[in-house]
Design a protein around this motif. Structure first.
Motif, mmCIF file in Angstrom:
data_model
loop_
_atom_site.group_PDB
_atom_site.id
_atom_site.type_symbol
_atom_site.label_atom_id
_atom_site.label_comp_id
_atom_site.label_asym_id
_atom_site.label_seq_id
_atom_site.Cartn_x
_atom_site.Cartn_y
_atom_site.Cartn_z
ATOM 1 N N VAL A 71 34.961 -81.176 -5.088
ATOM 2 C CA VAL A 71 34.563 -82.299 -4.235
ATOM 3 C C VAL A 71 33.037 -82.378 -4.247
ATOM 4 O O VAL A 71 32.362 -81.453 -3.809
ATOM 5 C CB VAL A 71 35.086 -82.117 -2.789
ATOM 6 C CG1 VAL A 71 34.650 -83.276 -1.909
ATOM 7 C CG2 VAL A 71 36.622 -81.977 -2.784
ATOM 8 N N ASP A 72 32.519 -83.453 -4.799
ATOM 9 C CA ASP A 72 31.073 -83.669 -4.899
ATOM 10 C C ASP A 72 30.653 -84.540 -3.712
ATOM 11 O O ASP A 72 30.979 -85.725 -3.659
ATOM 12 C CB ASP A 72 30.770 -84.358 -6.239
ATOM 13 C CG ASP A 72 29.275 -84.538 -6.485
ATOM 14 O OD1 ASP A 72 28.490 -84.386 -5.538
ATOM 15 O OD2 ASP A 72 28.918 -84.858 -7.638
ATOM 16 N N ALA A 73 29.916 -83.948 -2.782
ATOM 17 C CA ALA A 73 29.678 -84.602 -1.492
ATOM 18 C C ALA A 73 28.475 -85.550 -1.479
ATOM 19 O O ALA A 73 28.183 -86.155 -0.428
ATOM 20 C CB ALA A 73 29.512 -83.539 -0.407
ATOM 21 N N HIS A 74 27.798 -85.712 -2.619
ATOM 22 C CA HIS A 74 26.642 -86.634 -2.646
ATOM 23 C C HIS A 74 26.278 -86.902 -4.107
ATOM 24 O O HIS A 74 25.874 -85.982 -4.832
ATOM 25 C CB HIS A 74 25.468 -86.002 -1.891
ATOM 26 C CG HIS A 74 24.187 -86.780 -1.885
ATOM 27 N ND1 HIS A 74 23.452 -86.989 -0.727
ATOM 28 C CD2 HIS A 74 23.468 -87.382 -2.867
ATOM 29 C CE1 HIS A 74 22.340 -87.683 -1.015
ATOM 30 N NE2 HIS A 74 22.329 -87.922 -2.320
ATOM 31 N N ALA A 75 26.442 -88.151 -4.525
ATOM 32 C CA ALA A 75 26.071 -88.509 -5.899
ATOM 33 C C ALA A 75 25.654 -89.973 -5.917
ATOM 34 O O ALA A 75 25.914 -90.721 -4.961
ATOM 35 C CB ALA A 75 27.241 -88.298 -6.847
ATOM 36 N N HIS A 76 24.976 -90.345 -6.977
ATOM 37 C CA HIS A 76 24.590 -91.749 -7.184
ATOM 38 C C HIS A 76 25.194 -92.160 -8.525
ATOM 39 O O HIS A 76 24.568 -91.933 -9.566
ATOM 40 C CB HIS A 76 23.072 -91.895 -7.236
ATOM 41 C CG HIS A 76 22.360 -91.454 -5.984
ATOM 42 N ND1 HIS A 76 21.824 -92.347 -5.074
ATOM 43 C CD2 HIS A 76 22.094 -90.222 -5.480
ATOM 44 C CE1 HIS A 76 21.263 -91.679 -4.073
ATOM 45 N NE2 HIS A 76 21.408 -90.377 -4.298
ATOM 46 N N TYR A 77 26.392 -92.757 -8.484
ATOM 47 C CA TYR A 77 27.007 -93.115 -9.775
ATOM 48 C C TYR A 77 26.140 -94.086 -10.580
ATOM 49 O O TYR A 77 26.139 -94.020 -11.820
ATOM 50 C CB TYR A 77 28.449 -93.628 -9.574
ATOM 51 C CG TYR A 77 28.613 -95.129 -9.533
ATOM 52 C CD1 TYR A 77 28.712 -95.863 -10.717
ATOM 53 C CD2 TYR A 77 28.648 -95.812 -8.322
ATOM 54 C CE1 TYR A 77 28.844 -97.256 -10.689
ATOM 55 C CE2 TYR A 77 28.787 -97.187 -8.291
ATOM 56 C CZ TYR A 77 28.873 -97.910 -9.471
ATOM 57 O OH TYR A 77 28.995 -99.258 -9.439
ATOM 58 N N PRO A 78 25.338 -94.969 -9.914
ATOM 59 C CA PRO A 78 24.518 -95.883 -10.720
ATOM 60 C C PRO A 78 23.412 -95.180 -11.520
ATOM 61 O O PRO A 78 22.789 -95.801 -12.381
ATOM 62 C CB PRO A 78 23.911 -96.837 -9.687
ATOM 63 C CG PRO A 78 24.794 -96.732 -8.495
ATOM 64 C CD PRO A 78 25.238 -95.301 -8.477
ATOM 65 N N GLN A 79 23.172 -93.909 -11.223
ATOM 66 C CA GLN A 79 22.131 -93.179 -11.960
ATOM 67 C C GLN A 79 22.693 -92.400 -13.156
ATOM 68 O O GLN A 79 21.982 -91.609 -13.775
ATOM 69 C CB GLN A 79 21.381 -92.248 -10.994
ATOM 70 C CG GLN A 79 20.664 -93.007 -9.872
ATOM 71 C CD GLN A 79 20.105 -92.118 -8.773
ATOM 72 O OE1 GLN A 79 20.018 -90.903 -8.920
ATOM 73 N NE2 GLN A 79 19.743 -92.732 -7.649
ATOM 74 N N THR A 80 23.945 -92.677 -13.494
ATOM 75 C CA THR A 80 24.593 -91.973 -14.611
ATOM 76 C C THR A 80 23.790 -92.071 -15.904
ATOM 77 O O THR A 80 23.562 -91.072 -16.593
ATOM 78 C CB THR A 80 26.006 -92.557 -14.837
ATOM 79 O OG1 THR A 80 26.795 -92.305 -13.670
ATOM 80 C CG2 THR A 80 26.689 -91.946 -16.058
ATOM 81 N N ALA A 81 23.349 -93.271 -16.233
ATOM 82 C CA ALA A 81 22.737 -93.492 -17.555
ATOM 83 C C ALA A 81 21.281 -93.027 -17.621
ATOM 84 O O ALA A 81 20.715 -92.968 -18.719
ATOM 85 C CB ALA A 81 22.844 -94.967 -17.936
ATOM 86 N N MET A 82 20.678 -92.704 -16.470
ATOM 87 C CA MET A 82 19.268 -92.249 -16.507
ATOM 88 C C MET A 82 19.120 -90.805 -16.008
ATOM 89 O O MET A 82 18.016 -90.357 -15.708
ATOM 90 C CB MET A 82 18.315 -93.197 -15.760
ATOM 91 C CG MET A 82 18.710 -93.685 -14.406
ATOM 92 S SD MET A 82 18.725 -92.442 -13.091
ATOM 93 C CE MET A 82 17.015 -92.043 -12.887
ATOM 94 N N ILE A 83 20.235 -90.068 -16.000
ATOM 95 C CA ILE A 83 20.158 -88.642 -15.629
ATOM 96 C C ILE A 83 19.219 -87.933 -16.611
ATOM 97 O O ILE A 83 19.058 -88.373 -17.753
ATOM 98 C CB ILE A 83 21.586 -88.016 -15.648
ATOM 99 C CG1 ILE A 83 21.597 -86.635 -14.998
ATOM 100 C CG2 ILE A 83 22.173 -87.983 -17.053
ATOM 101 C CD1 ILE A 83 23.012 -86.088 -14.739
#
Ligand code: GUN
Ligand code: ZN
Length: 426
Positions: A71-83
């Protein structure tokens, strides 16, 4: 549908190991989990469950370790491509890399493409539930929930609200933040396995008026969670002082606007004042530890000593400020930060944080995060010998902890032998 009987090693917790110690963990070297209609219907010894459920389809994972899905309690899916964008600290990093990428989510087709890519990545890393920030665009929220719904995931998210200190095109207003969030909440909250989270990005990108509007929305929907960022970097804290001269501290910028409560998820929370810690304890808030982000952006060392009391602590990747989609890598970073603070987290504590601890922080521990009868069958099976380096180390292990720790420290998506969402193999 036929029952499925998963066999393998099993790790369960009778209590929070940060409260009762690692004696809270129970290990079965020949364990079994019975899955019936998407839920866990029985748990115990392999021989006992085989005898009790002769009609079930058996899937034998041998020495594989059955755990709750991460369970990942904090993420920004829109930042996937600029990780993994190089060389900046928080405010520069937001302006240089993050905001330009988030602008692209005005295009619903792009949002849908990234949402799909994101869930491919999280699932291949054994993560079955994420609490994500979206962007300012309601379409980014729809894209996330539509994709999660299609895959049958338990997922949480909210529209990220900002009405200042962000570029044109990434700003709403106090009223639009309220109206959009309310409409999205009414559309998605409680639908299938989805939950809406009211999401002011952080105090610097909201006016007091916007925080007040979102505080009012939260008061109208107290069953929703609220997520934001708190005291991540020292420059950020100085900036907040300048923007909110009347606030006693950073937390007070939320507290004064109705954004402090037990359903509040405060990301990072590294550089806290004593008053802030007292208030977070009093209300029983959740702090979300994002260790790969904290080292990657250079934020600081979270104090795991805060866990175990009335403050709940969840664990999170914080992608793309965090440098990995993997909760294994995230546990490793939490271990390393613990070491730098003089507290070596036990593998039992790390696994608990990535499963039940995060589920508790998100208030869904009655549904996921535990291998127990009645829970939803979101499960991961770890291969504890997934690479030559890990295999040669775990071959020497004399205890489950010695066998597991090399996978925590060196494992990646190759260690994920199987993932099940509501009982179904993905
Ligand atoms: N603070 C405000 N926004 C963000 C973000 O997107 N990532 C991180 N790590 N911190 C933030
Ligand atoms: Zn974040």
């Amino acid at each position: 549908m036929k029952d499925t009987l998963l066999l393998g090693q099993l790790l369960r917790f009778d209590a929070d190991p940060f409260v009762t110690g690692i004696g809270a963990a129970r290990h079965d070297s020949h364990g079994a989990v019975l899955i019936r209609e998407g839920k866990i219907a029985d748990v115990g010894q392999a021989d006992t469950l085989r005898a009790a459920h002769p009609g079930a389809e058996v899937v034998d994972h041998g020495k594989g370790l059955i755990l709750p899905g991460f369970v990942d309690a904090h993420a920004h899916y829109p930042q996937t491509a600029m990780i993994a964008s190089w060389g900046k600290r928080l405010i520069d990093w937001l302006n240089t890399y993050t905001f330009p990428e988030e602008m692209r989510f005005a295009d619903p087709a792009y949002a849908a493409e990234i949402a799909s890519r994101y869930f491919d990545l999280t699932l291949s890393n054994g993560t079955t539930t994420v609490a994500s920030y979206c962007t300012i665009h309601p379409e980014s929220v729809d894209a996330y929930f539509e994709e999660a719904q299609r895959r049958g995931l338990r997922a949480l998210a909210g529209k990220t609200c900002m009405d200042r200190n962000a570029p044109e095109g990434l700003r709403d207003s106090a009223q639009a933040a309220y109206d959009d969030s309310k409409a999205l909440l009414e559309k998605w909250h409680g639908v299938d396995r989805l939950g809406y989270i009211i999401t002011p990005r952080f105090s610097p990108t909201s006016t007091p008026g916007q925080l007040t509007a979102l505080g009012a929305l939260w008061a109208e929907h107290p069953d929703c969670l609220m997520q934001t960022h708190l005291s991540e970097q020292t420059d950020e804290i100085e900036w907040v002082k300048g923007l909110y001269p009347d606030a006693r501290d950073y937390l007070d910028t939320y507290e004064a606007h109705g954004l402090l409560g037990a359903g509040g998820l405060y990301g990072h929370a590294i550089h806290l004042e004593p008053r802030e810690i007292d208030r977070l304890r009093e209300v029983g808030a959740a702090l979300i530890h994002c260790p790969t982000s904290n080292t990657f952006i250079g934020s600081g060392l979270f104090d795991m000593g805060l866990a175990g009391g009335s403050i709940r602590v969840g664990l999170a990747t914080d992608t793309g400020g965090g440098s990995s989609f993997s909760m294994l890598r995230t546990m490793a970073a939490a271990y390393e930060i613990g070491q730098l603070r003089g507290r070596a987290l036990h593998p039992a504590e790390l696994i608990w944080l990535a499963t039940e601890g995060s589920a508790r922080a998100l208030r869904i521990d009655d549904k996921v995060g535990r291998v127990a009868v009645g829970m939803e069958a979101d499960l991961v099976v770890l291969d504890l010998a997934s690479t030559p380096a890990i295999a040669q180390r775990s071959a020497r292990a004399e205890t489950i902890w010695e066998a597991l720790f090399p996978t925590i420290m060196m494992g990646d998506d190759r260690a994920i032998a199987e993932v099940r969402v509501a009982g179904r193999k993905v």
